[in-house]
Structures are given as structure tokens and as C-alpha cells.
Design a protein around this motif. Sequence first.
Motif, PDB file in Angstrom:
ATOM      1  N   PRO A  29       0.813  -1.227   0.000  1.00  0.00           N
ATOM      2  CA  PRO A  29       0.000   0.000   0.000  1.00  0.00           C
ATOM      3  C   PRO A  29       0.845   1.276   0.000  1.00  0.00           C
ATOM      4  CG  PRO A  29      -0.842  -1.564   1.585  1.00  0.00           C
ATOM      5  CD  PRO A  29       0.468  -2.084   1.135  1.00  0.00           C
ATOM      6  N   LEU A  32       2.623   1.609  -3.373  1.00  0.00           N
ATOM      7  CA  LEU A  32       1.733   2.059  -4.440  1.00  0.00           C
ATOM      8  C   LEU A  32       1.528   3.568  -4.346  1.00  0.00           C
ATOM      9  CD1 LEU A  32      -0.008   1.320  -6.852  1.00  0.00           C
ATOM     10  CD2 LEU A  32      -1.911   0.836  -5.296  1.00  0.00           C
ATOM     11  N   GLU A  46       0.316   0.840 -10.343  1.00  0.00           N
ATOM     12  CA  GLU A  46       0.343  -0.509  -9.759  1.00  0.00           C
ATOM     13  C   GLU A  46       1.308  -1.413 -10.535  1.00  0.00           C
ATOM     14  OE1 GLU A  46      -3.378  -2.358  -7.950  1.00  0.00           O
ATOM     15  OE2 GLU A  46      -3.007  -3.675  -9.672  1.00  0.00           O
TER      16      GLU A  46
ATOM     17  N   THR B  18      -1.057   5.792   1.774  1.00  0.00           N
ATOM     18  CA  THR B  18      -1.159   4.384   1.357  1.00  0.00           C
ATOM     19  C   THR B  18      -2.336   4.219   0.406  1.00  0.00           C
ATOM     20  OG1 THR B  18      -2.530   3.872   3.278  1.00  0.00           O
ATOM     21  CG2 THR B  18      -0.157   3.446   3.492  1.00  0.00           C
ATOM     22  N   ILE B  19      -2.119   3.427  -0.627  1.00  0.00           N
ATOM     23  CA  ILE B  19      -3.194   3.123  -1.575  1.00  0.00           C
ATOM     24  C   ILE B  19      -3.274   1.603  -1.652  1.00  0.00           C
ATOM     25  CG2 ILE B  19      -3.994   3.357  -3.964  1.00  0.00           C
ATOM     26  CD1 ILE B  19      -2.207   5.880  -4.145  1.00  0.00           C
ATOM     27  N   GLN B  20      -4.391   1.056  -1.392  1.00  0.00           N
ATOM     28  CA  GLN B  20      -4.558  -0.394  -1.402  1.00  0.00           C
ATOM     29  C   GLN B  20      -4.513  -0.907  -2.839  1.00  0.00           C
ATOM     30  OE1 GLN B  20      -4.654  -1.693   1.663  1.00  0.00           O
ATOM     31  NE2 GLN B  20      -4.442  -3.761   0.742  1.00  0.00           N
ATOM     32  N   PRO B  21      -3.610  -1.818  -3.137  1.00  0.00           N
ATOM     33  CA  PRO B  21      -3.554  -2.358  -4.503  1.00  0.00           C
ATOM     34  C   PRO B  21      -4.728  -3.272  -4.789  1.00  0.00           C
ATOM     35  CG  PRO B  21      -1.941  -3.448  -3.105  1.00  0.00           C
ATOM     36  CD  PRO B  21      -2.588  -2.405  -2.260  1.00  0.00           C
ATOM     37  N   SER B  22      -4.906  -3.615  -5.992  1.00  0.00           N
ATOM     38  CA  SER B  22      -6.035  -4.478  -6.403  1.00  0.00           C
ATOM     39  C   SER B  22      -5.850  -5.893  -5.844  1.00  0.00           C
ATOM     40  CB  SER B  22      -6.134  -4.513  -7.921  1.00  0.00           C
ATOM     41  OG  SER B  22      -4.953  -5.085  -8.462  1.00  0.00           O
ATOM     42  N   SER B  25      -3.283  -8.254  -7.488  1.00  0.00           N
ATOM     43  CA  SER B  25      -1.889  -7.795  -7.645  1.00  0.00           C
ATOM     44  C   SER B  25      -0.877  -8.855  -7.205  1.00  0.00           C
ATOM     45  CB  SER B  25      -1.692  -6.488  -6.871  1.00  0.00           C
ATOM     46  OG  SER B  25      -1.964  -6.701  -5.502  1.00  0.00           O
ATOM     47  N   TRP B  26      -1.187  -9.531  -6.050  1.00  0.00           N
ATOM     48  CA  TRP B  26      -0.225 -10.555  -5.579  1.00  0.00           C
ATOM     49  C   TRP B  26      -0.129 -11.711  -6.564  1.00  0.00           C
ATOM     50  CZ3 TRP B  26       3.917 -12.060  -3.597  1.00  0.00           C
ATOM     51  CH2 TRP B  26       4.160 -13.414  -3.336  1.00  0.00           C
ATOM     52  N   ARG B  28      -0.587 -11.678  -9.714  1.00  0.00           N
ATOM     53  CA  ARG B  28       0.215 -11.235 -10.860  1.00  0.00           C
ATOM     54  C   ARG B  28       1.709 -11.256 -10.536  1.00  0.00           C
ATOM     55  NH1 ARG B  28      -2.335  -5.602 -11.851  1.00  0.00           N
ATOM     56  NH2 ARG B  28      -0.682  -5.346 -13.409  1.00  0.00           N
ATOM     57  N   LEU B  29       1.998 -10.763  -9.337  1.00  0.00           N
ATOM     58  CA  LEU B  29       3.412 -10.757  -8.927  1.00  0.00           C
ATOM     59  C   LEU B  29       3.943 -12.179  -8.767  1.00  0.00           C
ATOM     60  CD1 LEU B  29       5.901  -9.110  -7.972  1.00  0.00           C
ATOM     61  CD2 LEU B  29       4.997  -9.248  -5.663  1.00  0.00           C
ATOM     62  N   SER B  30       3.100 -13.056  -8.193  1.00  0.00           N
ATOM     63  CA  SER B  30       3.526 -14.446  -7.975  1.00  0.00           C
ATOM     64  C   SER B  30       3.868 -15.126  -9.299  1.00  0.00           C
ATOM     65  CB  SER B  30       2.417 -15.188  -7.237  1.00  0.00           C
ATOM     66  OG  SER B  30       2.842 -16.495  -6.963  1.00  0.00           O
ATOM     67  N   GLN B  32       4.744 -13.658 -12.029  1.00  0.00           N
ATOM     68  CA  GLN B  32       5.982 -13.053 -12.546  1.00  0.00           C
ATOM     69  C   GLN B  32       7.216 -13.639 -11.847  1.00  0.00           C
ATOM     70  OE1 GLN B  32       5.907  -8.751 -12.472  1.00  0.00           O
ATOM     71  NE2 GLN B  32       4.048  -8.623 -13.714  1.00  0.00           N
ATOM     72  N   LEU B  33       7.068 -13.878 -10.534  1.00  0.00           N
ATOM     73  CA  LEU B  33       8.187 -14.473  -9.779  1.00  0.00           C
ATOM     74  C   LEU B  33       8.488 -15.889 -10.273  1.00  0.00           C
ATOM     75  CD1 LEU B  33       7.369 -13.281  -6.138  1.00  0.00           C
ATOM     76  CD2 LEU B  33       9.462 -12.779  -7.404  1.00  0.00           C
ATOM     77  N   ASN B  34       7.403 -16.660 -10.565  1.00  0.00           N
ATOM     78  CA  ASN B  34       7.605 -18.024 -11.081  1.00  0.00           C
ATOM     79  C   ASN B  34       8.368 -18.006 -12.406  1.00  0.00           C
ATOM     80  OD1 ASN B  34       6.329 -19.289  -8.972  1.00  0.00           O
ATOM     81  ND2 ASN B  34       4.307 -19.229  -9.944  1.00  0.00           N
ATOM     82  N   ALA B  36      10.328 -15.690 -13.466  1.00  0.00           N
ATOM     83  CA  ALA B  36      11.711 -15.258 -13.217  1.00  0.00           C
ATOM     84  C   ALA B  36      12.556 -16.409 -12.690  1.00  0.00           C
ATOM     85  CB  ALA B  36      11.720 -14.092 -12.225  1.00  0.00           C
ATOM     86  N   GLN B  37      11.963 -17.212 -11.777  1.00  0.00           N
ATOM     87  CA  GLN B  37      12.711 -18.354 -11.224  1.00  0.00           C
ATOM     88  C   GLN B  37      13.022 -19.387 -12.299  1.00  0.00           C
ATOM     89  OE1 GLN B  37      10.643 -19.949  -7.869  1.00  0.00           O
ATOM     90  NE2 GLN B  37      11.418 -18.396  -6.463  1.00  0.00           N
TER      91      GLN B  37
END
Lengths: 181, 295
Positions: A29, A32, A46, B18-22, B25-26, B28-30, B32-34, B36-37
Motif C-alpha cells: 500500500p 503504491l 500498480e 497508502t493506496i490499497q492495490p487491487s 496484484s499478488w 500477478r506478482l507471484s 511473474q516471480l515463477n 523469473a525463477q
Amino acid sequence: MHNQTNQLITDAIKQKREAQQELFELYSPKMLGVCRQYVKDLHHAEDMMLSGFLKVFTHLPQFKNEGSFEGWIRRIMVNTCISYLRKKNPVQLSDEEYVFDKQAIDSLESTELQDIQTLIDELPTGYKMVFNLYAVEGYKHAEIAKELNITESTSKTQLFKARKWLQAQYIRMNKTANGDK
Amino acid sequence: METNNIDKIVKDSLESRTIQPSNSSWERLSSQLNIAQEKKRKNWFLYVGYAASVLLIISVAFFMNTDDVSEPITPNTIVISPIIDTVKFVKPTIENTVKTETVLVKVEKSLEKQPVISKRGMIEKSKKHKSTDIKVPNVVKENSIIIIANHTIDITKEIQNSAKQNSIMIDSNSLLKSVDQTETKVTETTITIPKDKKKLFQQSNIKVNSDALLYAITNPDKDINEFYKKYNINRNDVLKNIQIELNKVNLKIDANTLLTDVEKRIDEETFKKSFMQVVKGKITGLATAIATRNN
């Protein structure tokens, strides 16, 4: 809290997804919000944040616990945003006078935080980067010059003009909010 | 002052924002991490593959090179081989390289067990000395092989050395005397054997130094030469006559050898009376002996 963060970092280095997720939920948060300072569109902001976190987790073994973990992540986020902005719009960081769009100024919102963000968003990219780096992130002119590949005097000039404009708009915004015409 | 205020206002407003992400988002990041690995793992395998292939190439090259065993080059060493005069160079003969030490001890044994007897069975003292004067110095007997060497060797030392080596306590002087006698006897024996009787030598395993034998045969004693001069006889004529006589009786004996044999036994009186008679008698005797042997 500090020990818990360290444990999460250690586990995240070992590619444990749970630890990485916890760290992400803890800092995303705030990060962002940092990205939003530089990128006007929230979705793009984001994307910048996710790109920054990807760098964080892949380069986590290089973190040496010398500063705060939050500061380290924040710096990565700022650099990611600056790189994005410089690629997207080759920034004209000259000393030329920027002509502000009068209509954009008129569309400022009343809420203070949103107003300030709107004022920042209306700044030209070059002015915005210099102002954010100096006023919010606490960079010195030398660091800004190095980061943006400009001279220190340019950085100072850009900051001066951005301040002057923001000040004028902030006063005007307050007068409008108080009903003064 | 106002300028600094706007910095502070903006910083206070945005720093702790603070801005709460969608929600996605996690995820998507996960993902991307896979990716990358996976990329990192592929790169690791790629690097390992490169390293293995480089190692393989190096090892193959190493083993290929080790087949060519090159002698280490010693710098700053100049090897000068001795200059060999090909004109004067004499190839070493078997006789020259005979192990005289071991051989001489065996001579002693043969002396003790089997006394050497010349073909004629008689030895004259004066002849003994003459034969040593001829310098047919080393008579070597090894496994019943007689070798006459060209070079003079200090026999006393050799005997002592060989005696030491074989742990035999022998008085070197007495042994030397006996060897001297043997030398003379053997020398005479070898002289009386015709030069062209090589088969005979081979059968009896007797090896004679050709040079020494030739010397002994072709050079009559001084006394005999004096007799030739005194009585005005040409030795070559005598040799021709002997050859004629030998041809008559069909004997294949070297005339020179026969003459020398006769010369060694003859004295002045015999010479004065009938030298040729003696020679003929010798030829007849030989022919009879051979005929008898064949029968």
C-alpha cells in the motif's frame, strides 16, 4: 516487529512464497502511494509497483541490513518509476519556461490530499520528478542530477519553478475553497 | 518561507499515504516471480552446460597433447659430441671388448686341470721368449674359447682383480708365470694351425685373432732371416717350391704357414745341410697324417 520482518526477509530469500506474500502485503500500500506520486494513472502505478516488487524479491539476497528495509524498497520503487517515465516520455529537462494548461488547473479537486496529488500530477514530468525527489524523498541536487542525468543547476532551476507554480496554485486552491473569488 | 511550506505540505500529505492495490496484484506478482525463477533455473543449466562443454574440450585437448611425449628442453645446454675421425677410426672388435677379468680366472682353472700341450708336444725356451716378443700378449680362454687380443694388458693386475672378484687366493706372480708359459704354448699351437682351416677352428671352438696369426706366420724370426741371408736363399722361392710340392700331394695347406712352422724348429746346421729336404719331409709327414686320419 523488526525480528519478524527479518525472519520474513530470510524466508523470502529462500523463495518461500508465503513470506514473500506477507512482505508484499505489508509494504505494497505504501509503495503504491510512492508510485502514484510519479505516475498519474493508478493502474500504471500498480504495474510499476509490481515491477518494483519483482526487483525487490529477485535482488533480496543483496540487501545488507545496513538501512531500513522500507527505505531500500522505496528507493527501488522510485528508480523503477523514473526509468518508466524516462522511457515513456523522453523528459525535456531544459531551463525553458513551461506553459501550464489553465484548464487543468481549474479542475483541481477540493480534498486536500487529492488536491495536492492533482497539483503534482499537473506538473510537467521533469518538474514533477525533481520536486518529488527533492521534497518528498529527500535527495540532494547532486543525487538528482546523477539520477536524471542532468546538471545540478538544471535540477535547482526545475525545483524553483515547480515550487513557485505549486505555491501559486495551492494559494489559489485555498482561496477557492474558502469562497474568495 | 512560503516555498518551504509547500515542500512540507506536499511531503506530509504524500509521504505516509497508502493506496490499497487491487486483489489480483499478488497473483500477478507471484506468476511473474515463477517466470523469473524458471528463467534463472534455465540460465543456471545453460551456464552448467557451457562450463561442462568447456571442461570437456579442455580435457580432450589435454589428453590429445599428452600422447606426444616431448622431451623437456634443457635451455643453455650445448651437447658437443666427440669428433670421430672416420679415416683413422677402428671399429672395436670382439677381442678388444672381452671381459679379461673373468676370462683370466678360467685360464687358471684350465691350467690346473688340463695342461695345455702344443700340437708338436715340445716347447723350446728360446721360442717362448720370442713368441712373447711378437707381442701376442693376452691369451684368453673362456669356455674353451681361445682369444688372442691385440692389446697388451697388465696381466698381473688383471689376475689380482679377477682373483679378488672370484675370492680365489692365488699368488699372482706364480699364476703369471704359468700364464706366460700357456701363452707361448697356445701361441705356438695357433701358429701351427693353417690359416685356411677355419672349419677346424669352428669345430674346436678355437678363435684366433687374424692379425696376430698373420703376423706370426708371415714374419720369420730374426735368426731365420739371418740364415736366409747367410746362405743366400730367397724365402719367396722356397715358398713357391713348397706350394708346388703341396700341389703334387694334393694338400691344401698354406705354404707360408708350413714354412714358418719349419723355420721355428730348424737350426743353422739343418739349414746348412738340406733345408728343402726338411720341408719336403714335413709335407710328406702331413700328407701321411691326413691320409691316416681319413682312414
